[in-house]
Design a protein around this motif. Structure first.
Motif, PDB file in Angstrom:
ATOM      1  N   GLU A  52       0.864  -1.180   0.000  1.00 19.83           N
ATOM      2  CA  GLU A  52       0.000   0.000   0.000  1.00 19.83           C
ATOM      3  C   GLU A  52       0.898   1.226   0.000  1.00 19.83           C
ATOM      4  O   GLU A  52       1.817   1.333   0.819  1.00 19.83           O
ATOM      5  N   ILE A  53       0.635   2.143  -0.927  1.00 19.61           N
ATOM      6  CA  ILE A  53       1.507   3.298  -1.106  1.00 19.61           C
ATOM      7  C   ILE A  53       0.691   4.578  -1.238  1.00 19.61           C
ATOM      8  O   ILE A  53      -0.521   4.536  -1.417  1.00 19.61           O
ATOM      9  N   GLN A  54       1.399   5.694  -1.163  1.00 17.84           N
ATOM     10  CA  GLN A  54       0.799   7.003  -1.420  1.00 17.84           C
ATOM     11  C   GLN A  54       1.354   7.531  -2.730  1.00 17.84           C
ATOM     12  O   GLN A  54       2.449   7.144  -3.151  1.00 17.84           O
ATOM     13  N   LEU A  55       0.626   8.432  -3.350  1.00 22.07           N
ATOM     14  CA  LEU A  55       1.083   8.998  -4.619  1.00 22.07           C
ATOM     15  C   LEU A  55       2.435   9.693  -4.463  1.00 22.07           C
ATOM     16  O   LEU A  55       3.266   9.637  -5.368  1.00 22.07           O
ATOM     17  N   SER A  56       2.677  10.300  -3.322  1.00 18.50           N
ATOM     18  CA  SER A  56       3.960  10.980  -3.110  1.00 18.50           C
ATOM     19  C   SER A  56       5.135  10.001  -3.128  1.00 18.50           C
ATOM     20  O   SER A  56       6.262  10.394  -3.439  1.00 18.50           O
ATOM     21  N   ASP A  57       4.891   8.732  -2.835  1.00 22.72           N
ATOM     22  CA  ASP A  57       5.952   7.712  -2.854  1.00 22.72           C
ATOM     23  C   ASP A  57       6.479   7.451  -4.259  1.00 22.72           C
ATOM     24  O   ASP A  57       7.587   6.942  -4.421  1.00 22.72           O
ATOM     25  N   ALA A  83      -3.954  15.054  -3.941  1.00 24.29           N
ATOM     26  CA  ALA A  83      -2.760  14.792  -3.129  1.00 24.29           C
ATOM     27  C   ALA A  83      -1.711  15.894  -3.267  1.00 24.29           C
ATOM     28  O   ALA A  83      -0.742  15.918  -2.512  1.00 24.29           O
ATOM     29  N   PHE A 131      -3.268   2.166  -3.665  1.00 29.21           N
ATOM     30  CA  PHE A 131      -3.057   3.499  -3.110  1.00 29.21           C
ATOM     31  C   PHE A 131      -3.914   3.733  -1.877  1.00 29.21           C
ATOM     32  O   PHE A 131      -5.062   3.298  -1.807  1.00 29.21           O
ATOM     33  N   ILE A 132      -3.319   4.437  -0.926  1.00 27.36           N
ATOM     34  CA  ILE A 132      -4.041   4.894   0.248  1.00 27.36           C
ATOM     35  C   ILE A 132      -3.893   6.406   0.306  1.00 27.36           C
ATOM     36  O   ILE A 132      -2.889   6.960  -0.123  1.00 27.36           O
ATOM     37  N   SER A 133      -4.878   7.059   0.762  1.00 32.25           N
ATOM     38  CA  SER A 133      -4.856   8.501   1.020  1.00 32.25           C
ATOM     39  C   SER A 133      -4.289   9.330  -0.129  1.00 32.25           C
ATOM     40  O   SER A 133      -3.193   9.844   0.003  1.00 32.25           O
ATOM     41  N   PRO A 134      -4.947   9.513  -1.241  1.00 32.96           N
ATOM     42  CA  PRO A 134      -6.289   9.009  -1.552  1.00 32.96           C
ATOM     43  C   PRO A 134      -6.238   7.646  -2.233  1.00 32.96           C
ATOM     44  O   PRO A 134      -5.257   7.309  -2.884  1.00 32.96           O
ATOM     45  N   THR A 135      -7.317   6.900  -2.075  1.00 37.51           N
ATOM     46  CA  THR A 135      -7.452   5.669  -2.839  1.00 37.51           C
ATOM     47  C   THR A 135      -7.844   6.050  -4.265  1.00 37.51           C
ATOM     48  O   THR A 135      -8.371   7.136  -4.498  1.00 37.51           O
TER      49      THR A 135
END
Length: 181
Positions: A52-57, A83, A131-135
């Motif tokens: 599970e990742i964030q767009l910033s990653d 994001a 994706f988490i935060s946002p999905t």
């Protein structure tokens, strides 16, 4: 096999599976499911990231995306704006097979629905991260054109389609959440 059959039935019955953003006010629609759009990569390319990742990653990664106004591109663009991230989009193309082949080279990553890569993931030729935060999820709906009658045949087709989708989601064949509304 059933996925292709259901997809064919949906297309034949309604002239397409639509995202909720593309349905006009005059259409009759029935929600079917929500499906994750995942970051797809070649195996071992992102071992430093979890499942599970964030767009910033991933902002620095070379990305291939469908072109505008493809529904997946719109969902990704909206999530990126939410994001506050800018992606490194290097190539645009609309065919998932083309995007998958570019990803398999190991040089790119793509946003693709999990259902389009389930077999590749099982075979170990691709990896997926959600994706988490946002999905990032798409809603699939069955929509009937306003000039078509809701006949018993159409109702029976909808019942078959929803039953098969429920079965495939329940058995893990289709990685999605059933529409609860």
């Amino acid at each position: 096999m059933f996925f292709l059959l259901i997809h064919s039935l949906i297309v034949a019955q309604t002239k397409g599976v639509l995202s909720n953003e593309s349905i006009d006010d005059e259409s009759t629609s029935t929600g079917l499911l929500y499906e994750n759009i995942a970051l797809i990569s070649a195996p071992g390319k992102l071992n430093n990231l979890g499942k599970e990742i964030q767009l910033s990653d991933i902002a620095h990664l070379p990305i291939v995306l469908p072109s505008r106004p493809h529904g997946i591109r719109i969902l990704v663009d909206n999530a990126v704006a939410k994001a506050g991230v800018k992606l490194n989009v290097e190539i645009s193309g609309d065919a998932f097979e083309v995007l998958k082949s570019l990803v398999k080279t190991g040089n790119y990553h793509a946003f693709i629905p999990l259902s389009a890569v389930n077999e590749d993931i099982r075979e170990g030729t691709l990896e997926a991260r959600t994706f988490i935060s946002p999905t990032i999820k798409r809603q699939l709906v069955l929509a009937m054109a306003p000039d078509r009658k809701n006949t018993r045949a159409a109702q029976a087709t909808l019942k078959i389609i929803t039953s098969e989708i429920e079965k495939m989601v329940g058995e893990g064949i289709w990685s999605a959440e059933l529409y609860a509304g």
